[in-house]
Design a protein around this motif. Sequence first.
Motif, PDB file in Angstrom:
ATOM      1  N   GLN A 129       0.835  -1.198   0.000  1.00  0.00           N
ATOM      2  CA  GLN A 129       0.000   0.000   0.000  1.00  0.00           C
ATOM      3  C   GLN A 129       0.873   1.254   0.000  1.00  0.00           C
ATOM      4  N   GLN A 130       1.919   1.243   0.869  1.00  0.00           N
ATOM      5  CA  GLN A 130       2.815   2.403   0.920  1.00  0.00           C
ATOM      6  C   GLN A 130       3.553   2.591  -0.410  1.00  0.00           C
ATOM      7  N   ARG A 131       3.966   1.465  -1.013  1.00  0.00           N
ATOM      8  CA  ARG A 131       4.626   1.567  -2.320  1.00  0.00           C
ATOM      9  C   ARG A 131       3.690   2.185  -3.361  1.00  0.00           C
ATOM     10  N   GLN A 132       2.409   1.774  -3.312  1.00  0.00           N
ATOM     11  CA  GLN A 132       1.417   2.329  -4.248  1.00  0.00           C
ATOM     12  C   GLN A 132       1.209   3.820  -3.989  1.00  0.00           C
ATOM     13  N   GLN A 133       1.170   4.171  -2.676  1.00  0.00           N
ATOM     14  CA  GLN A 133       1.006   5.590  -2.337  1.00  0.00           C
ATOM     15  C   GLN A 133       2.204   6.397  -2.840  1.00  0.00           C
ATOM     16  N   ILE A 134       3.410   5.836  -2.623  1.00  0.00           N
ATOM     17  CA  ILE A 134       4.622   6.531  -3.081  1.00  0.00           C
ATOM     18  C   ILE A 134       4.603   6.681  -4.605  1.00  0.00           C
ATOM     19  N   TYR A 135       4.161   5.622  -5.290  1.00  0.00           N
ATOM     20  CA  TYR A 135       4.072   5.702  -6.755  1.00  0.00           C
ATOM     21  C   TYR A 135       3.081   6.784  -7.174  1.00  0.00           C
ATOM     22  N   ASN A 136       1.913   6.796  -6.507  1.00  0.00           N
ATOM     23  CA  ASN A 136       0.888   7.810  -6.829  1.00  0.00           C
ATOM     24  C   ASN A 136       1.425   9.216  -6.562  1.00  0.00           C
ATOM     25  N   GLN A 137       2.123   9.364  -5.407  1.00  0.00           N
ATOM     26  CA  GLN A 137       2.674  10.685  -5.084  1.00  0.00           C
ATOM     27  C   GLN A 137       3.765  11.080  -6.085  1.00  0.00           C
ATOM     28  N   SER A 138       4.565  10.106  -6.508  1.00  0.00           N
ATOM     29  CA  SER A 138       5.599  10.431  -7.499  1.00  0.00           C
ATOM     30  C   SER A 138       4.952  10.851  -8.826  1.00  0.00           C
ATOM     31  N   GLN A 139       3.823  10.209  -9.155  1.00  0.00           N
ATOM     32  CA  GLN A 139       3.104  10.618 -10.375  1.00  0.00           C
ATOM     33  C   GLN A 139       2.590  12.048 -10.241  1.00  0.00           C
ATOM     34  N   ILE A 140       2.028  12.350  -9.058  1.00  0.00           N
ATOM     35  CA  ILE A 140       1.519  13.713  -8.824  1.00  0.00           C
ATOM     36  C   ILE A 140       2.661  14.721  -8.895  1.00  0.00           C
ATOM     37  N   ILE A 141       3.803  14.362  -8.245  1.00  0.00           N
ATOM     38  CA  ILE A 141       4.972  15.251  -8.273  1.00  0.00           C
ATOM     39  C   ILE A 141       5.463  15.450  -9.714  1.00  0.00           C
ATOM     40  N   GLN A 142       5.460  14.382 -10.493  1.00  0.00           N
ATOM     41  CA  GLN A 142       5.878  14.468 -11.897  1.00  0.00           C
ATOM     42  C   GLN A 142       4.959  15.414 -12.667  1.00  0.00           C
ATOM     43  N   GLN A 143       3.653  15.244 -12.441  1.00  0.00           N
ATOM     44  CA  GLN A 143       2.695  16.137 -13.102  1.00  0.00           C
ATOM     45  C   GLN A 143       2.908  17.578 -12.674  1.00  0.00           C
ATOM     46  N   ASN A 144       3.143  17.775 -11.356  1.00  0.00           N
ATOM     47  CA  ASN A 144       3.384  19.145 -10.852  1.00  0.00           C
ATOM     48  C   ASN A 144       4.654  19.730 -11.470  1.00  0.00           C
ATOM     49  N   LEU A 145       5.697  18.877 -11.628  1.00  0.00           N
ATOM     50  CA  LEU A 145       6.925  19.361 -12.261  1.00  0.00           C
ATOM     51  C   LEU A 145       6.673  19.792 -13.705  1.00  0.00           C
ATOM     52  N   PHE A 146       5.890  18.954 -14.416  1.00  0.00           N
ATOM     53  CA  PHE A 146       5.546  19.342 -15.789  1.00  0.00           C
ATOM     54  C   PHE A 146       4.776  20.660 -15.810  1.00  0.00           C
ATOM     55  N   THR A 147       3.848  20.804 -14.850  1.00  0.00           N
ATOM     56  CA  THR A 147       3.052  22.033 -14.777  1.00  0.00           C
ATOM     57  C   THR A 147       3.962  23.223 -14.478  1.00  0.00           C
ATOM     58  N   ILE A 148       4.890  23.049 -13.533  1.00  0.00           N
ATOM     59  CA  ILE A 148       5.818  24.126 -13.172  1.00  0.00           C
ATOM     60  C   ILE A 148       6.692  24.485 -14.376  1.00  0.00           C
ATOM     61  N   GLN A 149       7.188  23.460 -15.071  1.00  0.00           N
ATOM     62  CA  GLN A 149       8.002  23.740 -16.264  1.00  0.00           C
ATOM     63  C   GLN A 149       7.190  24.495 -17.312  1.00  0.00           C
ATOM     64  N   HIS A 150       5.933  24.082 -17.469  1.00  0.00           N
ATOM     65  CA  HIS A 150       5.065  24.778 -18.433  1.00  0.00           C
ATOM     66  C   HIS A 150       4.852  26.229 -18.018  1.00  0.00           C
TER      67      HIS A 150
END
Length: 189
Positions: A129-150
Amino acid sequence: MYINTSHTPDKKNSYLNKFNKKRIQTTDKENKVQNLSNQSTNDDCKSQCDSVDYYRHENHELKRLVFQLKFEMKSQLESCLIEQKLNLKSVVQKYTSFIDELMTQKNQASSECDDWKQKCEQQQQIIEQQRQQIYNQSQIIQQNLFTIQHIQQEYQLELIQNQMEVQQIMNLKDQTIDELNQIFLQQQQ
């Protein structure tokens, strides 16, 4: 274990050999008596008959002795077997209790193993469950990074555009000042 050796198999064989020897001698004597009765006088026959009676008596004594020996051996064997049976019973009880104790320990160990297995499975579920949460959070962080870069790219573009506008305004200002200076100069003349 104690075994009375007063009548061992060697002694038994010795008795039996004596018995067989006496029996053979008795049979030989009986045959001789039979032959002599046909050939000799009554006195010779009587002495042979007495001898046969003696050997019959000896034979009877030997049979009684063999019977007594068999009875004693049977008694000793029975007592020996009873003692061995009791020894075996105590050994079986000892090993039965030992096996019962081992089975109890095995059941306890098995129960503990089941508990640890269940805890391990629960920990694995939590970790998953924690691994899934970390994966989900990393996806959110990745999306936020893309948004910040944009956003940064848009900001850069807007900044460049603003700088160009400012430059144009400055150029216009300089041009206007030049024109005003020329007009002012013309008016002074």
